[in-house]
Motif scaffolding. Structure first.
Motif, PDB file in Angstrom:
ATOM      1  N   ASN A 155       0.834  -1.212   0.000  1.00 58.86           N
ATOM      2  CA  ASN A 155       0.000   0.000   0.000  1.00 58.86           C
ATOM      3  C   ASN A 155       0.864   1.255   0.000  1.00 58.86           C
ATOM      4  O   ASN A 155       0.551   2.235  -0.665  1.00 58.86           O
ATOM      5  CB  ASN A 155      -0.899   0.022   1.239  1.00 58.86           C
ATOM      6  CG  ASN A 155      -2.153  -0.814   1.054  1.00 58.86           C
ATOM      7  OD1 ASN A 155      -2.519  -1.157  -0.055  1.00 58.86           O
ATOM      8  ND2 ASN A 155      -2.801  -1.156   2.150  1.00 58.86           N
ATOM      9  N   ALA A 156       1.946   1.226   0.785  1.00 59.71           N
ATOM     10  CA  ALA A 156       2.828   2.403   0.859  1.00 59.71           C
ATOM     11  C   ALA A 156       3.436   2.674  -0.514  1.00 59.71           C
ATOM     12  O   ALA A 156       3.464   3.815  -0.983  1.00 59.71           O
ATOM     13  CB  ALA A 156       3.928   2.169   1.900  1.00 59.71           C
ATOM     14  N   PHE A 157       3.908   1.621  -1.177  1.00 61.09           N
ATOM     15  CA  PHE A 157       4.482   1.808  -2.518  1.00 61.09           C
ATOM     16  C   PHE A 157       3.421   2.334  -3.485  1.00 61.09           C
ATOM     17  O   PHE A 157       3.689   3.209  -4.286  1.00 61.09           O
ATOM     18  CB  PHE A 157       5.075   0.495  -3.046  1.00 61.09           C
ATOM     19  CG  PHE A 157       6.403   0.121  -2.417  1.00 61.09           C
ATOM     20  CD1 PHE A 157       7.108   1.028  -1.632  1.00 61.09           C
ATOM     21  CD2 PHE A 157       6.956  -1.130  -2.611  1.00 61.09           C
ATOM     22  CE1 PHE A 157       8.326   0.690  -1.050  1.00 61.09           C
ATOM     23  CE2 PHE A 157       8.179  -1.481  -2.042  1.00 61.09           C
ATOM     24  CZ  PHE A 157       8.859  -0.577  -1.264  1.00 61.09           C
ATOM     25  N   CYS A 186       0.369   9.645  -0.829  1.00 64.74           N
ATOM     26  CA  CYS A 186      -0.794  10.539  -0.955  1.00 64.74           C
ATOM     27  C   CYS A 186      -1.568  10.684   0.356  1.00 64.74           C
ATOM     28  O   CYS A 186      -2.315  11.637   0.545  1.00 64.74           O
ATOM     29  CB  CYS A 186      -1.725  10.018  -2.042  1.00 64.74           C
ATOM     30  SG  CYS A 186      -2.342   8.353  -1.700  1.00 64.74           S
ATOM     31  N   GLY A 187      -1.390   9.743   1.287  1.00 71.80           N
ATOM     32  CA  GLY A 187      -2.088   9.816   2.571  1.00 71.80           C
ATOM     33  C   GLY A 187      -3.584   9.592   2.422  1.00 71.80           C
ATOM     34  O   GLY A 187      -4.072   9.250   1.340  1.00 71.80           O
ATOM     35  N   PHE A 188      -4.316   9.760   3.536  1.00 69.56           N
ATOM     36  CA  PHE A 188      -5.777   9.640   3.495  1.00 69.56           C
ATOM     37  C   PHE A 188      -6.352  10.610   4.513  1.00 69.56           C
ATOM     38  O   PHE A 188      -5.637  11.087   5.399  1.00 69.56           O
ATOM     39  CB  PHE A 188      -6.224   8.194   3.771  1.00 69.56           C
ATOM     40  CG  PHE A 188      -5.688   7.626   5.062  1.00 69.56           C
ATOM     41  CD1 PHE A 188      -6.344   7.832   6.260  1.00 69.56           C
ATOM     42  CD2 PHE A 188      -4.503   6.903   5.064  1.00 69.56           C
ATOM     43  CE1 PHE A 188      -5.829   7.327   7.447  1.00 69.56           C
ATOM     44  CE2 PHE A 188      -3.982   6.386   6.245  1.00 69.56           C
ATOM     45  CZ  PHE A 188      -4.654   6.601   7.442  1.00 69.56           C
ATOM     46  N   ARG A 195     -12.461   3.796   8.310  1.00 74.66           N
ATOM     47  CA  ARG A 195     -13.100   3.213   7.106  1.00 74.66           C
ATOM     48  C   ARG A 195     -12.126   2.395   6.269  1.00 74.66           C
ATOM     49  O   ARG A 195     -12.506   1.425   5.626  1.00 74.66           O
ATOM     50  CB  ARG A 195     -13.685   4.326   6.231  1.00 74.66           C
ATOM     51  CG  ARG A 195     -14.984   4.872   6.771  1.00 74.66           C
ATOM     52  CD  ARG A 195     -15.524   5.906   5.823  1.00 74.66           C
ATOM     53  NE  ARG A 195     -16.034   5.316   4.587  1.00 74.66           N
ATOM     54  CZ  ARG A 195     -16.149   5.968   3.447  1.00 74.66           C
ATOM     55  NH1 ARG A 195     -15.800   7.225   3.364  1.00 74.66           N
ATOM     56  NH2 ARG A 195     -16.638   5.379   2.385  1.00 74.66           N
ATOM     57  N   ILE A 196     -10.852   2.798   6.256  1.00 76.07           N
ATOM     58  CA  ILE A 196      -9.897   2.082   5.393  1.00 76.07           C
ATOM     59  C   ILE A 196      -9.738   0.619   5.818  1.00 76.07           C
ATOM     60  O   ILE A 196      -9.273  -0.201   5.044  1.00 76.07           O
ATOM     61  CB  ILE A 196      -8.510   2.769   5.346  1.00 76.07           C
ATOM     62  CG1 ILE A 196      -7.923   2.933   6.741  1.00 76.07           C
ATOM     63  CG2 ILE A 196      -8.569   4.089   4.627  1.00 76.07           C
ATOM     64  CD1 ILE A 196      -6.480   3.448   6.721  1.00 76.07           C
ATOM     65  N   PHE A 197     -10.165   0.287   7.060  1.00 76.22           N
ATOM     66  CA  PHE A 197     -10.068  -1.106   7.518  1.00 76.22           C
ATOM     67  C   PHE A 197     -11.325  -1.907   7.208  1.00 76.22           C
ATOM     68  O   PHE A 197     -11.384  -3.098   7.473  1.00 76.22           O
ATOM     69  CB  PHE A 197      -9.788  -1.145   9.030  1.00 76.22           C
ATOM     70  CG  PHE A 197      -8.400  -0.689   9.382  1.00 76.22           C
ATOM     71  CD1 PHE A 197      -7.330  -1.559   9.293  1.00 76.22           C
ATOM     72  CD2 PHE A 197      -8.153   0.619   9.760  1.00 76.22           C
ATOM     73  CE1 PHE A 197      -6.037  -1.146   9.582  1.00 76.22           C
ATOM     74  CE2 PHE A 197      -6.865   1.058  10.049  1.00 76.22           C
ATOM     75  CZ  PHE A 197      -5.809   0.171   9.964  1.00 76.22           C
ATOM     76  N   THR A 202     -11.988   0.814  -0.851  1.00 77.00           N
ATOM     77  CA  THR A 202     -10.766   1.075  -1.618  1.00 77.00           C
ATOM     78  C   THR A 202     -10.902   2.391  -2.358  1.00 77.00           C
ATOM     79  O   THR A 202     -12.006   2.763  -2.766  1.00 77.00           O
ATOM     80  CB  THR A 202     -10.465  -0.074  -2.616  1.00 77.00           C
ATOM     81  OG1 THR A 202      -9.248   0.222  -3.311  1.00 77.00           O
ATOM     82  CG2 THR A 202     -11.577  -0.290  -3.630  1.00 77.00           C
ATOM     83  N   THR A 203      -9.794   3.097  -2.493  1.00 72.05           N
ATOM     84  CA  THR A 203      -9.810   4.322  -3.308  1.00 72.05           C
ATOM     85  C   THR A 203      -8.947   4.110  -4.549  1.00 72.05           C
ATOM     86  O   THR A 203      -8.676   5.060  -5.275  1.00 72.05           O
ATOM     87  CB  THR A 203      -9.251   5.524  -2.503  1.00 72.05           C
ATOM     88  OG1 THR A 203      -7.942   5.195  -2.050  1.00 72.05           O
ATOM     89  CG2 THR A 203     -10.146   5.889  -1.341  1.00 72.05           C
ATOM     90  N   LYS A 204      -8.485   2.870  -4.730  1.00 73.00           N
ATOM     91  CA  LYS A 204      -7.617   2.613  -5.888  1.00 73.00           C
ATOM     92  C   LYS A 204      -8.458   2.472  -7.152  1.00 73.00           C
ATOM     93  O   LYS A 204      -9.629   2.086  -7.081  1.00 73.00           O
ATOM     94  CB  LYS A 204      -6.785   1.353  -5.636  1.00 73.00           C
ATOM     95  CG  LYS A 204      -5.780   1.592  -4.520  1.00 73.00           C
ATOM     96  CD  LYS A 204      -4.886   0.429  -4.252  1.00 73.00           C
ATOM     97  CE  LYS A 204      -4.055   0.743  -3.019  1.00 73.00           C
ATOM     98  NZ  LYS A 204      -3.298  -0.396  -2.537  1.00 73.00           N
TER      99      LYS A 204
HETATM  100  P1  ADP Z   1      -6.705  -2.006  -1.409  1.00 74.63           P
HETATM  101  O1  ADP Z   1      -5.194  -1.859  -1.324  1.00 74.63           O
HETATM  102  O2  ADP Z   1      -7.108  -3.181  -2.240  1.00 74.63           O
HETATM  103  O3  ADP Z   1      -7.415  -0.748  -1.757  1.00 74.63           O
HETATM  104  P2  ADP Z   1      -6.602  -2.110   1.486  1.00 74.63           P
HETATM  105  O4  ADP Z   1      -7.609  -2.633   2.454  1.00 74.63           O
HETATM  106  O5  ADP Z   1      -5.216  -2.639   1.623  1.00 74.63           O
HETATM  107  O6  ADP Z   1      -7.203  -2.417   0.060  1.00 74.63           O
HETATM  108  O7  ADP Z   1      -6.568  -0.530   1.600  1.00 74.63           O
HETATM  109  C1  ADP Z   1      -7.794   0.178   1.646  1.00 74.63           C
HETATM  110  C2  ADP Z   1      -7.574   1.635   1.329  1.00 74.63           C
HETATM  111  O8  ADP Z   1      -6.831   2.254   2.376  1.00 74.63           O
HETATM  112  C3  ADP Z   1      -6.768   1.949   0.073  1.00 74.63           C
HETATM  113  O9  ADP Z   1      -7.546   1.844  -1.099  1.00 74.63           O
HETATM  114  C4  ADP Z   1      -6.325   3.374   0.356  1.00 74.63           C
HETATM  115  O10 ADP Z   1      -7.394   4.275   0.140  1.00 74.63           O
HETATM  116  C5  ADP Z   1      -6.095   3.361   1.864  1.00 74.63           C
HETATM  117  N1  ADP Z   1      -4.664   3.172   2.172  1.00 74.63           N
HETATM  118  C6  ADP Z   1      -4.077   2.050   2.646  1.00 74.63           C
HETATM  119  N2  ADP Z   1      -2.761   2.242   2.831  1.00 74.63           N
HETATM  120  C7  ADP Z   1      -2.500   3.517   2.475  1.00 74.63           C
HETATM  121  C8  ADP Z   1      -1.312   4.332   2.418  1.00 74.63           C
HETATM  122  N3  ADP Z   1      -0.117   3.867   2.796  1.00 74.63           N
HETATM  123  N4  ADP Z   1      -1.456   5.618   2.013  1.00 74.63           N
HETATM  124  C9  ADP Z   1      -2.661   6.099   1.633  1.00 74.63           C
HETATM  125  N5  ADP Z   1      -3.810   5.396   1.658  1.00 74.63           N
HETATM  126  C10 ADP Z   1      -3.725   4.122   2.063  1.00 74.63           C
END
Ligand code: ADP
Length: 256
Positions: A155-157, A186-188, A195-197, A202-204
């Motif tokens: 995720n960091a990469f 880019c951070g969040f 929510r990211i957990f 996903t925001t990808k």
């Molecule tokens: P995915 O990688 O498939 O999106 P994850 O559960 O690993 O699923 O991550 C969920 C979301 O959390 C990512 O889509 C992103 O928005 C955010 N995220 C996770 N790690 C980072 C990071 N290092 N920097 C910024 N956003 C992050």
């Protein structure tokens, strides 16, 4: 074991595994079971869509309309790609190879995860990895931590795109071994820290994220009595901290 099983190497290996290894595997499978319910739900939408598009294609072809099915097939392909990603991530989680019961130095596990990521993906060219490994950090029970570290690093990469810095810090704090990964990506938003957990958040871009990675990481950490916290980093980027309680999960370095 019956006579037939004796000739099967996998069955023999299973019997030889220690109680700890079997417990670690049982934990992983329990987590997997909980996620499966969500995944089955998530797979249903693309499946429904595909069924609809296949039926529409059959109808068009019967009526002599050959153009439309091409677009319908494209949509089916998108749905299939999403389903393949989901099942791929679950398969990775269900693999036994990294569910280890032995004690390892956390920095060894971090290095393994970094190498694993670099073998599977090309890391952004100008990303520097800075190691800040503390002294006297006890060994930790590996369990599924490799997967947790791999997911955070990947995720960091992803977040750093072309350039940046990933600082990995190991410490002992409040009777916990902590492993922190700070990136300059880019951070969040602070509001999204929980929510990211959530599974499937996903925001990808489409085709790059399933939103399962951090949900699996949290599940793994909670099962071992630990936790994983994600916070925006001051000055931009994110910090993910993995906390492993010392009781039972760690071994002092000098007793190695
Ligand atoms: P995915 O990688 O498939 O999106 P994850 O559960 O690993 O699923 O991550 C969920 C979301 O959390 C990512 O889509 C992103 O928005 C955010 N995220 C996770 N790690 C980072 C990071 N290092 N920097 C910024 N956003 C992050």
């Amino acid at each position: 074991m019956n006579a037939d099983d004796r000739s099967r190497p996998d069955v023999e290996n299973r019997d030889e595994r220690s109680l700890e290894e079997r417990l670690a595997e049982a934990e992983r499978l329990a987590s997997l079971g909980r996620l499966m319910a969500r995944v089955a739900h998530e797979l249903n939408d693309p499946l429904d869509g595909m069924l609809r598009y296949v039926n529409m294609s059959i109808r068009c072809l019967r009526d002599g309309q050959a153009d439309r099915p091409v677009e319908y097939l494209r949509r089916c392909r998108e749905a299939l790609i999403r389903m393949a990603q989901l099942s791929g991530q679950l398969l990775e989680f269900s693999r036994r190879s990294h569910s280890r019961a032995e004690f390892v130095n956390p920095e060894v596990l971090v290095e393994e995860a970094l190498r694993g990521i670099e073998m599977r993906f090309t890391p952004p060219a100008a990303v520097k990895v800075v190691r800040d490994y503390g002294r006297d950090v006890p060994e930790i029970r590996a369990g599924n931590l490799y997967q947790v570290f791999s997911n955070i690093i990947k995720n960091a990469f992803d977040a750093m795109d072309a350039e940046g810095e990933l600082v990995v810090t190991t410490r002992v704090e409040d009777k916990m071994v902590t492993v922190a990964f700070a990136d300059t990506g880019c951070g969040f938003a602070e509001d999204d820290a929980e929510r990211i957990f959530e599974p499937f958040f996903t925001t990808k871009p489409d085709g790059q994220g399933t939103g399962l990675g951090l949900a699996i990481c949290r599940e793994i950490m909670e099962r071992c009595g630990g936790k994983i916290i994600g916070r925006p980093r001051e000055g931009g980027g994110s910090v993910f901290t993995v906390c492993i309680p010392m009781t039972g999960n760690t071994r002092a370095v000098d007793s190695r």
